[in-house]
Design an enzyme around this catalytic site. Structure first.
Site, PDB file in Angstrom:
ATOM      1  N   HIS A 261      48.614  42.814  60.951  1.00  0.00           N
ATOM      2  CA  HIS A 261      49.711  42.761  61.914  1.00  0.00           C
ATOM      3  C   HIS A 261      49.866  44.112  62.589  1.00  0.00           C
ATOM      4  CE1 HIS A 261      53.637  41.853  63.666  1.00  0.00           C
ATOM      5  NE2 HIS A 261      53.292  40.593  63.484  1.00  0.00           N
TER       6      HIS A 261
ATOM      7  N   ASP B  13      50.765  33.399  60.467  1.00  0.00           N
ATOM      8  CA  ASP B  13      49.875  32.280  60.796  1.00  0.00           C
ATOM      9  C   ASP B  13      49.116  31.736  59.597  1.00  0.00           C
ATOM     10  OD1 ASP B  13      50.292  32.041  63.627  1.00  0.00           O
ATOM     11  OD2 ASP B  13      49.476  34.053  63.743  1.00  0.00           O
TER      12      ASP B  13
HETATM   13  N1  COA Z   1      40.469  40.804  59.559  1.00  0.00           N
HETATM   14  C1  COA Z   1      39.649  41.834  59.323  1.00  0.00           C
HETATM   15  N2  COA Z   1      39.927  43.113  59.652  1.00  0.00           N
HETATM   16  C2  COA Z   1      41.114  43.331  60.244  1.00  0.00           C
HETATM   17  C3  COA Z   1      42.033  42.305  60.502  1.00  0.00           C
HETATM   18  C4  COA Z   1      41.658  40.998  60.143  1.00  0.00           C
HETATM   19  N3  COA Z   1      42.476  39.976  60.360  1.00  0.00           N
HETATM   20  N4  COA Z   1      43.134  42.828  61.088  1.00  0.00           N
HETATM   21  C5  COA Z   1      42.908  44.143  61.181  1.00  0.00           C
HETATM   22  N5  COA Z   1      41.702  44.430  60.676  1.00  0.00           N
HETATM   23  C6  COA Z   1      41.091  45.741  60.584  1.00  0.00           C
HETATM   24  C7  COA Z   1      40.316  46.054  61.860  1.00  0.00           C
HETATM   25  O1  COA Z   1      38.978  45.654  61.792  1.00  0.00           O
HETATM   26  C8  COA Z   1      40.455  47.548  61.901  1.00  0.00           C
HETATM   27  O2  COA Z   1      39.562  48.106  60.989  1.00  0.00           O
HETATM   28  P1  COA Z   1      38.666  49.375  61.375  1.00  0.00           P
HETATM   29  O3  COA Z   1      39.679  50.455  61.666  1.00  0.00           O
HETATM   30  O4  COA Z   1      37.833  49.610  60.174  1.00  0.00           O
HETATM   31  O5  COA Z   1      37.912  48.965  62.595  1.00  0.00           O
HETATM   32  C9  COA Z   1      41.847  47.810  61.359  1.00  0.00           C
HETATM   33  O6  COA Z   1      42.137  46.716  60.507  1.00  0.00           O
HETATM   34  C10 COA Z   1      42.905  47.905  62.441  1.00  0.00           C
HETATM   35  O7  COA Z   1      42.774  46.797  63.303  1.00  0.00           O
HETATM   36  P2  COA Z   1      43.387  46.729  64.766  1.00  0.00           P
HETATM   37  O8  COA Z   1      42.750  45.609  65.533  1.00  0.00           O
HETATM   38  O9  COA Z   1      43.390  48.072  65.415  1.00  0.00           O
HETATM   39  O10 COA Z   1      44.878  46.367  64.449  1.00  0.00           O
HETATM   40  P3  COA Z   1      45.882  45.783  65.478  1.00  0.00           P
HETATM   41  O11 COA Z   1      47.183  46.328  65.134  1.00  0.00           O
HETATM   42  O12 COA Z   1      45.462  45.944  66.885  1.00  0.00           O
HETATM   43  O13 COA Z   1      45.723  44.230  65.163  1.00  0.00           O
HETATM   44  C11 COA Z   1      46.020  42.011  64.894  1.00  0.00           C
HETATM   45  C12 COA Z   1      46.694  43.370  64.848  1.00  0.00           C
HETATM   46  C13 COA Z   1      47.060  40.959  64.545  1.00  0.00           C
HETATM   47  C14 COA Z   1      45.528  41.736  66.314  1.00  0.00           C
HETATM   48  C15 COA Z   1      44.846  41.973  63.900  1.00  0.00           C
HETATM   49  O14 COA Z   1      45.316  42.221  62.600  1.00  0.00           O
HETATM   50  C16 COA Z   1      44.065  40.686  63.960  1.00  0.00           C
HETATM   51  O15 COA Z   1      43.138  40.543  64.783  1.00  0.00           O
HETATM   52  N6  COA Z   1      44.395  39.695  63.073  1.00  0.00           N
HETATM   53  C17 COA Z   1      43.750  38.412  63.092  1.00  0.00           C
HETATM   54  C18 COA Z   1      44.391  37.519  64.122  1.00  0.00           C
HETATM   55  C19 COA Z   1      45.779  37.107  63.683  1.00  0.00           C
HETATM   56  O16 COA Z   1      45.997  36.714  62.558  1.00  0.00           O
HETATM   57  N7  COA Z   1      46.703  37.184  64.646  1.00  0.00           N
HETATM   58  C20 COA Z   1      48.080  36.778  64.422  1.00  0.00           C
HETATM   59  C21 COA Z   1      49.012  37.938  64.440  1.00  0.00           C
HETATM   60  S1  COA Z   1      50.639  37.469  63.938  1.00  0.00           S
END
Ligand code: COA
Length: 377
Positions: A261, A312
Site C-alpha cells: 500500500h 483487495d
Molecule cells: N508485490 C510485490 N512487490 C511489491 C508489491 C506487491 N504487491 N507492492 C510493493 N512491492 C515492492 C515493489 O516491488 C518495490 O520493491 P523494490 O523497491 O525492491 O523495487 C517496493 O515494494 C515498493 O513498491 P512501490 O511500487 O514503489 O510502492 P507503491 O507505494 O508505489 O505501491 C501499490 C503501492 C499498491 C501500487 C503496490 O503495493 C502494488 O502494486 N500492489 C499490488 C496491487 C494492489 O494490490 N493494489 C491495490 C492497492 S489498495
C-alpha cells in the site's frame, strides 16, 4: 528545469483538507467522519455510512428512514438507460460498461447541470442507488439472463444480491456484502477520489466527476486489484501450490495482487474485517479452499517479502463466496465507493479551488522550426 523537488506520484504530498475520512498510514487507521472503521464495520449499515459520509453525522432514526426511502425510490433505471445497457457489447470490461452507463444516467437526470450543493446531494442519492442496479444488470446481461427489477423493503446490499442472483440472499450473505460496502465506502485522497475532486475543481458536473472516477478505479494498481487477486487465487488452485507460486512470482519480479500500500506502513485496517467475513462465508458454504489458499499466501508473502495485505486481498474470496463473478469484482468496489466519491464531490464543490499542479519540464528548449522539406527523411 524546475528547482522544486518533484514528488513522483505525488507521494507524501498533502493536496488538500478533508473531514470525510482519514487514512493514517503510520498508525494504520482509517476514520470516517471521526469514527474508526472498527466502530462501524459490522455495526452500521451502508445506508447509515453513506449518510454519514455525505452529511457528516450518523442519521437519526427518522433521517435514516427518509434516506433509505430516497435510495429505494431511486434504484430503478430510466427505461432509456436500461435499453441502452442491452445494446452494449457484453464482452467488454464491466468497468467500461459501468462507466458508459453512469454517464448515460447523467444524460437523463433532470438536474444534471445544476451544481448547487443540494442538487449534487440529490444526484448522489440517485447515482448511489442506480449504480448497484446497473452492476447487477451488467452481471445478468453477460450471461444472457433477463433483468430483475429492484425490490422494495430490502437493504442496499440484499437488493443487489437479489437482483444479481434472482433470489433473496441469506441474512449472513446480505450482512457480508453490507459490511464490504461499508469498509470500502471511502479512503481519503486515493486515485479515483482525487480524480473526482480534480474534475469537480474545474466546475464540471457531478456525473463527469463520477464517470472519471470510475475510469481511474478501473486500473490494476487501484480497483482492479481485487479481480487480479481472485485470478491469482484461481491460478494457484490449492494451498499446496502457494509456495511454488510465491517462488515463481519472486523469480519473475512480478507483483502479488492485494499486497502493499502506498500509505499504510503496516496492515490495511480493513483487511482483518474482510478476512473474518470471508472465513464465515466459506464455513457456511463448507468450501474453505479459497480462504485456505488466501491465508497460506498471506503468510508466505509476508515471510518472503515482508508485504502486508491490503483491502483487495480478502475482498477477493469474500466476493467469490457471494457468488459474484470475478469479472464484476471491480464494479463491486465502485458500488461501495459511490458514497465516498459523492461526499468528496460535495466537499470540493463547497470550498472549491481549481486543482492545477505544476510540472517539471525535462524536454529540450529553444529549438528552431524547420520547414518539412528540410527535415531529415
Ligand atoms: N508485490 C510485490 N512487490 C511489491 C508489491 C506487491 N504487491 N507492492 C510493493 N512491492 C515492492 C515493489 O516491488 C518495490 O520493491 P523494490 O523497491 O525492491 O523495487 C517496493 O515494494 C515498493 O513498491 P512501490 O511500487 O514503489 O510502492 P507503491 O507505494 O508505489 O505501491 C501499490 C503501492 C499498491 C501500487 C503496490 O503495493 C502494488 O502494486 N500492489 C499490488 C496491487 C494492489 O494490490 N493494489 C491495490 C492497492 S489498495
Amino acid at each position: 528545469m524546475s528547482v522544486e523537488p518533484v514528488r513522483k506520484g505525488l507521494e507524501g504530498v498533502v493536496a488538500g483538507e478533508t473531514s470525510i475520512s482519514d487514512v493514517d498510514g503510520q498508525r494504520c487507521q482509517l476514520i470516517y467522519q471521526g469514527y474508526p472503521i472498527g466502530e462501524l464495520a459490522g455495526k452500521a449499515t451502508y445506508e447509515e455510512v453513506s449518510y454519514l459520509l455525505l452529511y457528516g453525522a450518523l442519521p437519526s432514526r427518522s433521517q435514516l428512514t427518509e434516506w433509505t426511502k430516497q435510495l429505494e425510490a431511486s434504484r430503478a433505471l430510466e427505461p432509456q438507460v436500461a435499453s441502452l445497457l442491452k445494446t452494449l457489447p457484453f464482452g467488454a470490461d464491466p468497468m467500461a460498461l459501468l462507466r458508459t452507463a453512469i454517464s448515460a444516467v447523467g444524460l437523463y437526470d433532470p438536474e444534471a447541470d445544476q451544481e448547487t450543493i443540494e442538487a449534487i446531494r440529490r444526484k448522489a442519492v440517485r447515482a448511489i442507488a442506480k449504480t448497484s442496479t446497473i452492476v447487477a444488470a451488467i452481471g445478468r446481461l453477460r450471461t444472457g439472463a433477463a433483468l430483475i427489477a429492484p425490490q422494495m423493503g430490502l437493504s442496499h446490499a440484499a437488493n443487489f444480491l437479489s437482483m444479481l442472483h434472482g433470489r433473496e440472499p441469506t441474512a449472513q450473505q446480505a450482512q457480508a456484502l453490507d459490511a464490504y460496502f461499508v469498509l470500502l465506502a471511502d479512503h481519503g485522497f486515493n486515485a479515483s477520489t482525487f480524480t473526482a475532486r480534480t474534475v469537480t475543481g474545474t466546475q464540471s458536473d457531478y456525473y463527469s466527476a463520477i464517470t472519471a472516477a470510475i475510469g481511474s478505479l478501473k486500473g490494476s494498481l487501484h480497483g482492479a486489484a481485487n479481480r487480479k487477486a481472485m485470478e491469482m487465487l484461481t491460478e494457484i488452485g490449492s494451498a499446496e501450490q502457494v509456495e511454488p507460486y510465491v517462488q515463481k512470482t519472486l523469480a519473475d519480479h512480478k507483483r502479488f495482487m492485494g499486497f502493499g500500500h502506498r500509505v499504510y506502513k503496516g496492515e490495511d485496517p480493513r483487511a482483518k474485517h474482510l478476512k473474518l467475513i470471508a472465513r464465515g462465508l466459506g464455513e457456511s458454504a463448507h468450501e474453505l479452499t479459497w480462504f485456505a489458499i488466501s491465508e497460506r499466501l498471506q503468510e508466505a508473502v509476508w515471510n518472503a517479502k515482508g508485504l502486508y495485505i491490503n483491502v483487495d486481498f480478502y475482498s477477493a474470496s469474500l466476493l467469490h463466496y457471494l457468488g459474484i463473478p470475478t469479472e464484476l469484482f471491480t464494479t463491486m468496489f465502485a458500488c461501495a465507493r459511490m458514497a465516498g466519491w459523492s461526499a468528496h464531490v460535495i466537499e470540493q464543490a463547497s470550498d472549491n479551488r481549481l486543482i492545477r499542479p505544476l510540472a517539471a519540464y525535462v524536454g529540450p528548449r529553444d529549438l528552431r522550426f524547420v520547414p518539412i522539406d528540410q527535415r531529415p527523411t
